[in-house]
Every structure is written in C-alpha cells, then in structure tokens.
Design an enzyme around this catalytic site. Structure first.
Site, mmCIF file in Angstrom:
data_model
loop_
_atom_site.group_PDB
_atom_site.id
_atom_site.type_symbol
_atom_site.label_atom_id
_atom_site.label_comp_id
_atom_site.label_asym_id
_atom_site.label_seq_id
_atom_site.Cartn_x
_atom_site.Cartn_y
_atom_site.Cartn_z
ATOM 1 N N SER A 150 28.520 -3.712 4.137
ATOM 2 C CA SER A 150 28.131 -3.625 2.738
ATOM 3 C C SER A 150 29.390 -3.788 1.895
ATOM 4 O O SER A 150 30.327 -2.992 2.021
ATOM 5 C CB SER A 150 27.481 -2.264 2.469
ATOM 6 O OG SER A 150 27.240 -2.096 1.083
ATOM 7 N N LYS A 170 25.893 -7.636 3.234
ATOM 8 C CA LYS A 170 25.184 -7.175 2.043
ATOM 9 C C LYS A 170 26.186 -7.139 0.911
ATOM 10 O O LYS A 170 27.299 -6.640 1.080
ATOM 11 C CB LYS A 170 24.595 -5.781 2.323
ATOM 12 C CG LYS A 170 24.348 -4.886 1.125
ATOM 13 C CD LYS A 170 23.565 -3.643 1.535
ATOM 14 C CE LYS A 170 23.896 -2.430 0.673
ATOM 15 N NZ LYS A 170 23.171 -1.213 1.126
ATOM 16 N N LYS A 222 26.767 -6.146 -3.271
ATOM 17 C CA LYS A 222 26.247 -5.424 -4.427
ATOM 18 C C LYS A 222 26.087 -6.387 -5.588
ATOM 19 O O LYS A 222 26.952 -7.260 -5.796
ATOM 20 C CB LYS A 222 27.216 -4.291 -4.808
ATOM 21 C CG LYS A 222 27.352 -3.219 -3.727
ATOM 22 C CD LYS A 222 26.103 -2.369 -3.642
ATOM 23 C CE LYS A 222 26.255 -1.267 -2.596
ATOM 24 N NZ LYS A 222 25.100 -0.370 -2.571
ATOM 25 N N ASP A 250 22.071 -5.735 -2.952
ATOM 26 C CA ASP A 250 21.677 -4.369 -3.326
ATOM 27 C C ASP A 250 22.028 -4.151 -4.795
ATOM 28 O O ASP A 250 23.192 -4.231 -5.180
ATOM 29 C CB ASP A 250 22.426 -3.360 -2.443
ATOM 30 C CG ASP A 250 21.968 -1.923 -2.659
ATOM 31 O OD1 ASP A 250 21.093 -1.680 -3.519
ATOM 32 O OD2 ASP A 250 22.485 -1.031 -1.947
ATOM 33 N N GLU A 305 17.573 -5.197 -2.182
ATOM 34 C CA GLU A 305 17.497 -3.737 -2.067
ATOM 35 C C GLU A 305 17.494 -3.091 -3.447
ATOM 36 O O GLU A 305 18.341 -3.403 -4.292
ATOM 37 C CB GLU A 305 18.701 -3.263 -1.239
ATOM 38 C CG GLU A 305 18.737 -1.770 -0.951
ATOM 39 C CD GLU A 305 19.930 -1.404 -0.050
ATOM 40 O OE1 GLU A 305 20.504 -2.312 0.593
ATOM 41 O OE2 GLU A 305 20.286 -0.212 0.005
ATOM 42 N N ASP A 324 15.573 1.835 -1.359
ATOM 43 C CA ASP A 324 16.578 2.807 -0.933
ATOM 44 C C ASP A 324 16.359 4.073 -1.772
ATOM 45 O O ASP A 324 15.608 4.979 -1.361
ATOM 46 C CB ASP A 324 17.978 2.186 -1.129
ATOM 47 C CG ASP A 324 19.134 3.142 -0.873
ATOM 48 O OD1 ASP A 324 18.906 4.335 -0.665
ATOM 49 O OD2 ASP A 324 20.316 2.696 -0.900
ATOM 50 N N LYS A 376 18.125 6.564 5.146
ATOM 51 C CA LYS A 376 19.399 7.290 5.211
ATOM 52 C C LYS A 376 19.052 8.753 5.385
ATOM 53 O O LYS A 376 18.398 9.340 4.502
ATOM 54 C CB LYS A 376 20.181 7.166 3.898
ATOM 55 C CG LYS A 376 20.604 5.776 3.506
ATOM 56 C CD LYS A 376 21.313 5.802 2.146
ATOM 57 C CE LYS A 376 21.731 4.406 1.733
ATOM 58 N NZ LYS A 376 22.272 4.362 0.362
ATOM 59 N N GLY A 412 23.731 3.508 4.661
ATOM 60 C CA GLY A 412 24.899 4.366 4.789
ATOM 61 C C GLY A 412 25.352 4.869 3.435
ATOM 62 O O GLY A 412 24.925 4.363 2.396
#
Ligand code: OSB
Ligand code: MG
Length: 374
Positions: free
Chosen positions: A135, A161, A163, A188, A213, A238, A262, A290
């Site tokens: 990530s 992934k 952001k 995400d 996400e 999430d 998570k 995570g």
C-alpha cells in the site's frame, strides 16, 4: 487463564518513508501495545491507533484511556477459558474497536502459548503462505510514486495499492497504467469522495483495477450501492465495516463486492473471523487490510489471512517496507514468489524483541489484579 497483570505502552517508531493518505500524513508509527501476564507467560497485542482521529474516531489517548479505565478491568484478575470470552465481557462498552483488538490480541497470544498451537491453527487457517501486496501513499509528484511502484514491483509484491484523493486520482492511475500495464492495481480513497464525484470512478473503471476501496463516507452504504451499480470495478469497503453485521448489510444492499478485513477495525480477531465467515457464506471475497502494524500486530493479521476466503493479496507487506527495525525477530520477509509465510510459532511472544520494544516505548503503566482503577 487467570490474568494477573496487564502492561500498557505507547510506542512510537519512525516509518522508513512518510505515508500520506486523503486524511493526512504520518511520519511516525504510533501504537498502544498490550502485554498480558498469566500463569508465568506474557501475551502481546497491538492496538494500531494513530495520533489523530482521522481514519476512525480513535487515537493513542482514547485507546490508552479506554484500555486502562474500562477494558482491562473487565478481564484483570478473572479467569478466562478462551480469548473469545473477552468480547462478551466488554460487550457493554461501545466501539473503541482498536483498543479492544489490542487487548484481545494479547489474550489470543497467551492462549496460543498455553495450548502450544499457532494462531493459524486456533482460527482454522488453511494456508502456509499468503499473497501480499503493498500500500503506497500519496507522493509529492507522480514521478516519485512511479519510482516507489517500480521498487516494490521489483521486490516481488503481487499487487500495488495506491492512495487517491480529489486531484490525485484519474491522471495518476492513467500514468501508473501506462508504465505498468500488467501490474495488479487497486486504489484506496479513504472516504474522500461523495456520490457527486461518481464521474471520477467511472473514469477509473476503464483501467482494469482489482477494486476501488472505500470511495465514499464510512456511513454511506446506500450511496456506495448506487456507485457500485454504475461500475464494473468492484467496490471494496474498509471504514464502513466495523462489525460482522455491517458486512451482511453491505452485501445485501449491493454496496460492495469485496470486503477488506482488519482485526483492529472490527474489534479483534474473533470479530474478524466472523466477518470472514459472513462474507464466505455469501460468496464475497475478502482480503486482509493493514494499519501499518508493527510485527506484533502483523503476525496476527497473517494468521487471519490464512483462512480460505482471503482471496486477494493483503496489505501485509514485509517488515522492511515499514521499519528500519521491526519489533519482532525474525522479521516478516517477502518470499521470491510474492508471498509471506504464515507464522508457525505458538503465538507472537516467541518473536517479540523486548529490547527494541523498550527503546521505542514513550509511556508505560502496569495494571495489577486487585489494584485496578475503578
Ligand atoms: O485505509 O487501508 C487503509 C494505513 C493506515 C490507515 C488506513 C489504511 C492504511 C493502509 C496501510 O492502507 C496498509 C498497510 O498496513 O500496509
Ligand atoms: Mg483502506
């Protein structure tokens, strides 16, 4: 097990490079670590809270307060047959899931040691290795992000992934796709958009992303359903899923086609397993997210990710993606095939480097049975 004492610590350790998301930038990793003492053993758990309430409502200070004054007293000096009992003990305490997850993890670790069984065995995991991704945060420039992606793809990570946030989305993904046409890629947003931004996701829909996400608000299940209906790319939730029944509702509403699990967000390993089961029963794949955990939290996440319905690579990167020196030894390492080994030891404690924990501790308090604050 009868819990004799619990030691709480705030730890702070530098990240190898800053992690920037739509909600903020972190240069240091924070956590509250829980060490639970029973029958001559010590069990370790991590509440991976941040300094500020940006991902969820919790912070280092709230986790400390709620653990010390409310959660620990529900189990201290008591006999617990199984870590799953803890959740019932503190069922009257609302939310504060990361605090709960940290204490529950310490109890799981004690239980694993007492039983001489790995966490994987205790939850019924079926894999020896799990596929992992990386990530990556928002970088100062697209060129910086491309260099990061290059580095981690070269190391063998199975998916990337990135952001996103308004102004750092479609153009960035287009550049990533131009340079890395084959890399499994997902984004995400950490709730940075509203349904009015649907055009952004319709544009992202053409890049063959594995999933998007948490595009919308954490309490926007209805709007997520509207967005999902307009996209081929699966929406993955999430922040919205903080209880196993949230997963059921989101699936029934059509708010997502994939769920990020998570333990910290859900209030512990037991709730995470339950959420996995809810999704599995409905044919919805999950993956393990995570919170930049230290090895202490990461080893538990790896055990969870060995369950059968974890079908996509997890945010379970190797220790060296996050830290110069992890709090566990041996650290989590990336295998050449882009997987990480699921721990076989009886719990987390055998790998905890107490000397390093000591070095990064900025606050500590020991709570003993019989001297519990009310
Ligand atoms: O939204 O998944 C997230 C880290 C902190 C807070 C929220 C998130 C993340 C990550 C990091 O994406 C995942 C990791 O631990 O590698
Ligand atoms: Mg996320």
């Amino acid at each position: 097990m009868r819990l004799e004492a619990v030691e709480l610590r705030v730890v702070e350790l530098p990240l190898r490079f800053p992690f920037e998301t739509s909600f903020g930038r972190e240069e240091n990793k924070h956590a509250v670590l829980v060490a639970a003492y029973a029958d001559g053993l010590v069990g370790w758990g991590e509440a991976p809270v941040m300094g500020a309430p940006l991902y969820n409502e919790e912070t280092v200070e709230t986790a400390w307060h709620v653990l010390r004054d409310f959660l620990v007293p529900t189990v201290l000096g008591r006999n617990l047959e199984h870590p799953r009992e803890a959740r019932r003990r503190w069922a009257h305490i609302r939310r504060h899931h990361m605090a709960k997850a940290g204490l529950e993890a310490a109890l799981w670790d004690l239980h694993a040691q007492q039983e001489g069984r790995s966490l994987r065995e205790l939850v019924g995991g079926v894999r020896n290795r799990v596929e992992v991704g990386v990530s990556l945060g928002i970088e100062p420039t697209v060129a910086d992000l491309l260099r990061r992606v290059e580095e981690f793809v070269a190391r063998g990570y199975r998916r990337v992934k990135v952001k996103i946030r308004p102004g750092w989305d479609v153009d960035v993904v287009a550049e990533l796709r131009r340079h890395f046409p084959q890399v499994p890629l997902q984004v995400d947003a950490n709730s940075a958009y509203t349904l009015e931004d649907a055009a952004v996701f319709e544009a992202l829909d053409s890049f063959g992303l594995l999933l998007v996400e948490q595009p919308l608000g954490e309490d926007d299940l209805v709007d997520h359903a509207k967005l999902q209906a307009r996209l081929r790319t699966p929406v993955c939730l999430d922040e919205s899923i903080v209880h196993p029944h949230d997963a059921r509702k989101a699936i029934e509403l059509g708010s997502c086609r994939v769920v990020n699990i998570k333990p910290a967000r859900l209030g512990g390993l037991a709730a995470a397993v339950e959420t996995h089961d809810v999704c599995a029963a409905r044919g919805v794949p999950v993956w393990c997210g995570g919170m930049l955990e230290t090895g202490i939290g990461r080893l538990l996440n790896l055990a969870l990710a060995s369950l059968p319905n974890f079908q996509l690579p997890g945010d379970l990167s190797a220790s060296d993606r996050y830290f110069q020196e992890d709090l566990i030894d041996p650290p989590v390492v990336l295998q050449p095939d882009g997987t990480v080994e699921v721990p076989v030891e009886a719990g987390v404690a055998p790998r905890v480097r107490r000397d390093r924990v000591e070095l990064v501790t900025v606050r500590r308090e020991r709570l003993r049975a019989g001297s519990t604050p009310r």
